[in-house]
Design an enzyme around this catalytic site. Structure first.
Site, mmCIF file in Angstrom:
data_model
loop_
_atom_site.group_PDB
_atom_site.id
_atom_site.type_symbol
_atom_site.label_atom_id
_atom_site.label_comp_id
_atom_site.label_asym_id
_atom_site.label_seq_id
_atom_site.Cartn_x
_atom_site.Cartn_y
_atom_site.Cartn_z
ATOM 1 N N ARG A 148 -14.691 -6.434 0.929
ATOM 2 C CA ARG A 148 -14.460 -7.906 0.804
ATOM 3 C C ARG A 148 -14.534 -8.419 2.532
ATOM 4 N NH1 ARG A 148 -9.008 -8.681 2.469
ATOM 5 N NH2 ARG A 148 -7.756 -7.161 1.592
ATOM 6 N N TYR B 245 -3.927 -6.828 9.435
ATOM 7 C CA TYR B 245 -3.927 -5.270 9.348
ATOM 8 C C TYR B 245 -5.385 -4.698 9.526
ATOM 9 C CZ TYR B 245 -5.102 -7.360 4.612
ATOM 10 O OH TYR B 245 -5.716 -8.114 3.687
ATOM 11 N N HIS C 218 -7.504 -11.119 1.428
ATOM 12 C CA HIS C 218 -7.242 -10.626 0.099
ATOM 13 C C HIS C 218 -7.281 -11.760 -0.880
ATOM 14 C CE1 HIS C 218 -5.650 -8.926 -3.550
ATOM 15 N NE2 HIS C 218 -4.777 -9.785 -3.584
HETATM 16 C C1 LIG Z 1 0.334 -4.951 -12.120
HETATM 17 C C2 LIG Z 1 0.197 -5.465 -10.708
HETATM 18 N N1 LIG Z 1 0.691 -5.247 -9.785
HETATM 19 C C3 LIG Z 1 0.761 -5.719 -8.431
HETATM 20 C C4 LIG Z 1 -0.035 -6.962 -8.380
HETATM 21 C C5 LIG Z 1 -0.114 -7.573 -7.095
HETATM 22 N N2 LIG Z 1 -1.630 -7.409 -6.533
HETATM 23 C C6 LIG Z 1 -2.333 -8.272 -6.630
HETATM 24 S S1 LIG Z 1 -3.939 -7.811 -6.060
HETATM 25 C C7 LIG Z 1 -3.423 -6.023 -5.529
HETATM 26 C C8 LIG Z 1 -4.078 -5.131 -4.874
HETATM 27 C C9 LIG Z 1 -5.597 -4.946 -5.747
HETATM 28 O O1 LIG Z 1 -6.292 -4.025 -4.849
HETATM 29 P P1 LIG Z 1 -7.761 -3.746 -5.563
HETATM 30 O O2 LIG Z 1 -7.278 -3.203 -6.944
HETATM 31 O O3 LIG Z 1 -8.190 -2.813 -4.717
HETATM 32 O O4 LIG Z 1 -8.581 -5.017 -5.659
HETATM 33 P P2 LIG Z 1 -8.883 -6.163 -4.468
HETATM 34 O O5 LIG Z 1 -8.080 -6.985 -4.443
HETATM 35 O O6 LIG Z 1 -9.280 -5.359 -3.337
HETATM 36 O O7 LIG Z 1 -10.346 -6.487 -5.147
HETATM 37 C C10 LIG Z 1 -1.977 -6.151 -5.685
HETATM 38 C C11 LIG Z 1 -1.091 -4.910 -5.571
HETATM 39 C C12 LIG Z 1 -0.720 -7.234 -9.458
HETATM 40 N N3 LIG Z 1 -1.670 -8.474 -9.561
HETATM 41 N N4 LIG Z 1 -0.789 -6.721 -10.687
#
Ligand SMILES: Cc1ncc(C[n+]2csc(CCOP(=O)(O)OP(=O)(O)O)c2C)c(N)n1
Ligand SMILES: [Mg+2]
Length: 374
Positions: free
Chosen positions: A256, A269, A260
């Protein structure tokens, strides 16, 4: 007694269009046509523009939070491989695939503007609304695939999620269920190296995310996630396998390029060197190089496309915003077919001085009594 090998596996990695825009013609056979590549380039560029504008809308207070998709647009190819009847069960970083499958792009903006109409998928479009809880939707995809199989309908469920989501129990349950039920499901793990500020090396000790699927009997492979040809070919093959009762987990290696979400500042970070290296692998740059090498693109065509995309994105923003404002009560009305009494009470008292006050105290004309006080 000699020790035997109980299980052995290899994980294939596929790249067809490299960072320099050079195509592996053998692997590319029977994949995307020139017209499709041109269309994808224009579409991905439009999505990039939409990302930039969504970011500005957020900064100017017209949109809540927005997760930029920038850098991950090659996932659009999945929608070209998918048939109309196939399902898209998305997370929040595959706009490019959703739009090509038929989702009006203004729906995504509406969603992030807090308008429930953004989550209402048009009739006839096989797609679920974006899942913000990470992971829960993978189970829905497994269920959709199983339902299609039980009903004898030729449908494949594609689901998308990030590297971080593979640490959720839901991922494992969904893979296990799809594997055991031989359900037509294709799992796309978009490994962009980060889960907010958690780097890939702290997410798992496994060397690939793809190998997690082996434990559930899935077909697994890893592809260059910034390569429209590799994603297309992997999706095409996964459809054939899914129909034969063999679900696939495809790990796409991508990045990405933005934060985020608009609530994040990745500079806190993430190393700038890492970002600079990733920019060289941008999916748009390599498609443009490829098209130019085939004399299918030029600076003039680029300029004209940029102008077209400005108009397209302006129209999308207008469609998202030039409509009647959503009602605040939508957050209650969009949840249940029949609103439960407790929620009805909250809805009816949401404009009183104190949320959740008993209507009698606020002398509302048409109160819904709290069940405990009815
Ligand atoms: C069940 C749950 N736990 C925590 C979160 C908070 N959260 C939002 S995005 C994220 C990280 C997601 O990382 P990834 O799966 O690698 O997707 P990316 O954002 O990198 O596309 C977290 C922990 C959430 N949305 N849902
Ligand atoms: Mg991630």
């Amino acid at each position: 007694m000699p020790i035997k090998v109980a299980y052995q596996a290899t994980i294939e990695y596929m790249q067809i269009l490299d960072e320099q825009g050079v195509l592996d013609a053998d692997l590319a056979r029977d994949t995307l046509t020139d017209d499709q590549v041109v269309m994808l380039y224009e579409h991905m560029s439009m999505c990039r523009r939409l990302d930039e504008i969504a970011f500005k809308l957020q900064r100017s207070g017209r949109l809540g939070t927005y997760p930029q998709n920038m850098g991950q647009e090659a996932i659009a190819s999945v929608a070209l491989a998918a048939r109309k009847q196939d399902w898209m069960v998305p997370c929040y970083r595959e706009n490019a695939a959703l739009f090509l499958h038929g989702l009006p792009p203004e729906k995504i903006l509406q969603h992030w503007m807090g308008d429930e109409r953004g989550n209402q998928i048009p009739d006839g479009l096989n797609m679920l609304p974006m899942s913000i809880p990470i992971g829960t939707h993978m189970l829905h995809a497994a269920g959709i695939g199983w339902a299609a199989k039980l009903r004898g309908i030729d449908q494949v469920a594609f689901t998308f999620f990030g590297d971080g989501s593979t640490s959720e129990g839901d991922f494992h349950e969904a893979c296990n269920f799809a594997g055991v039920m031989e359900a037509p499901v294709v799992f796309f793990c978009q490994n962009n190296g980060w889960a907010i500020s958690t780097p890939r090396k702290k997410q798992t000790r496994a060397e690939t995310f793809a190998q997690k699927g082996l434990a559930y009997g899935l077909k697994v492979r890893q592809v260059d996630g910034n390569d429209i040809f590799a994603i297309y070919k992997a999706a095409q093959e996964a459809i054939v396998d899914a129909k034969a009762g063999k679900p696939t987990l495809i790990e796409t290696l991508t990045y990405r390029l933005g934060d985020h979400t608009t609530a994040d500042d990745a500079r806190r970070y993430r190393d700038s060197d890492e970002l600079d290296a990733a920019k060289k692998k941008d999916p748009l740059i390599r498609v443009r190089k490829y098209l130019e090498s085939k004399d299918l693109w030029s600076a003039d065509l680029e300029d004209a496309m940029v102008e077209r995309n400005k108009v397209k994105v302006d129209d999308i923003v207008a469609r998202a915003t030039n409509i009647e404002a959503p009602k605040t009560s939508d957050i209650f009305d969009a949840m249940f077919a029949t609103t439960p009494p407790e929620l009805a009470r909250q809805r009816d008292t949401m404009h009183t001085h104190s949320l959740g006050q008993f209507p009698q105290q606020e002398t509302l004309s048409n109160p819904t009594p709290h069940p405990a006080h009815a």
